[in-house]
Write an enzyme that holds these catalytic residues in place. Structure first.
Site, PDB file in Angstrom:
ATOM      1  N   CYS A 134     -20.505   6.100  -6.398  1.00 25.27           N
ATOM      2  CA  CYS A 134     -21.287   6.585  -7.534  1.00 25.27           C
ATOM      3  C   CYS A 134     -20.619   7.857  -8.062  1.00 25.27           C
ATOM      4  O   CYS A 134     -19.425   8.043  -7.847  1.00 25.27           O
ATOM      5  CB  CYS A 134     -22.764   6.801  -7.162  1.00 25.27           C
ATOM      6  SG  CYS A 134     -23.091   8.171  -6.035  1.00 25.27           S
TER       7      CYS A 134
ATOM      8  N   ARG B 165     -26.961   7.620  -5.145  1.00 27.27           N
ATOM      9  CA  ARG B 165     -26.909   6.154  -5.131  1.00 27.27           C
ATOM     10  C   ARG B 165     -25.975   5.588  -4.071  1.00 27.27           C
ATOM     11  O   ARG B 165     -26.350   4.656  -3.347  1.00 27.27           O
ATOM     12  CB  ARG B 165     -26.498   5.638  -6.521  1.00 27.27           C
ATOM     13  CG  ARG B 165     -27.544   5.915  -7.579  1.00 27.27           C
ATOM     14  CD  ARG B 165     -27.041   5.601  -8.958  1.00 27.27           C
ATOM     15  NE  ARG B 165     -26.107   6.632  -9.402  1.00 27.27           N
ATOM     16  CZ  ARG B 165     -25.464   6.620 -10.559  1.00 27.27           C
ATOM     17  NH1 ARG B 165     -25.628   5.609 -11.392  1.00 27.27           N
ATOM     18  NH2 ARG B 165     -24.650   7.591 -10.885  1.00 27.27           N
TER      19      ARG B 165
ATOM     20  N   ASP C 261     -28.799   6.544 -12.539  1.00 30.38           N
ATOM     21  CA  ASP C 261     -28.666   7.759 -11.744  1.00 30.38           C
ATOM     22  C   ASP C 261     -30.029   8.449 -11.653  1.00 30.38           C
ATOM     23  O   ASP C 261     -30.572   8.876 -12.666  1.00 30.38           O
ATOM     24  CB  ASP C 261     -27.646   8.690 -12.391  1.00 30.38           C
ATOM     25  CG  ASP C 261     -27.275   9.867 -11.503  1.00 30.38           C
ATOM     26  OD1 ASP C 261     -27.936  10.093 -10.461  1.00 30.38           O
ATOM     27  OD2 ASP C 261     -26.307  10.577 -11.851  1.00 30.38           O
TER      28      ASP C 261
END
Length: 178
Positions: A9, A15, A142
């Site tokens: 990520c 994440r 996100d």
């Protein structure tokens, strides 16, 4: 030699460590410890050396996952030892493919949600190339700038895609053993 997968990520604190923790659990549940290695990193180094975001740790713990994590930045040299690089959104997908030293390395990069199974008939393989035209519909958003609900939504998306990803990797691992 184990099959190696790395989740990527932006900063490697939300994440990708979440995906790493969930997928490591799925690998263990499938009895593939030692056959599949799971890792994560970020496209940027802003959080290198930091632990996972406390909201990531909280959501993972509330759902029975461990999260012992130290953030780091993805390096182009890693492609040579990885079998699969899993991007959490299209921005990461594009950045990682640009970073790849060879076209074969660029082909190792896939979107996590391309492995989510929309129907019982959908069974992607690790060599499955998600359509670049799929766009942001396959992004795991996100959660960093939002509340805990964004982290919970992220976990749901990661868990859903992990089932298909595990099936695809099991197919590859079994193919190596044959």
């Amino acid at each position: 030699m184990p099959y190696r997968v790395c989740f990527v990520c932006t900063g490697n604190i939300c994440r990708s460590p979440m995906a790493e923790s969930v997928f490591r659990t799925r690998v263990a549940e499938a009895g593939l410890d030692g056959l599949v290695e799971v890792d994560s990193a970020g496209t940027g180094g802003w959080h290198e050396g930091d632990g996972a975001d406390p909201r990531t740790v909280s959501v993972l713990a509330a759902n029975g996952y461990d999260c012992d994590h130290t953030a780091r930045q993805f390096r182009a040299s890693w492609f040579s030892r990885l079998d699969l690089v899993i991007a959490l959104d299209t921005g990461h997908l594009e950045a990682l493919r640009r970073l790849a030293p060879t076209s074969a390395d660029a082909e190792k990069v896939r979107l996590l949600r391309s492995y989510a199974r929309p129907s019982p008939d959908h069974a992607p393989s690790a060599s499955h190339a998600p359509s670049d035209s799929a766009g942001h519909d396959l992004d795991v958003p996100d959660p960093y700038y939002g509340g805990i609900d964004g982290f919970e939504e992220c976990l749901e998306m990661v868990e859903a895609a992990s089932v298909g990803l595990l099936a695809a990797i099991q197919e590859q691992v079994e193919g190596r053993a044959a």
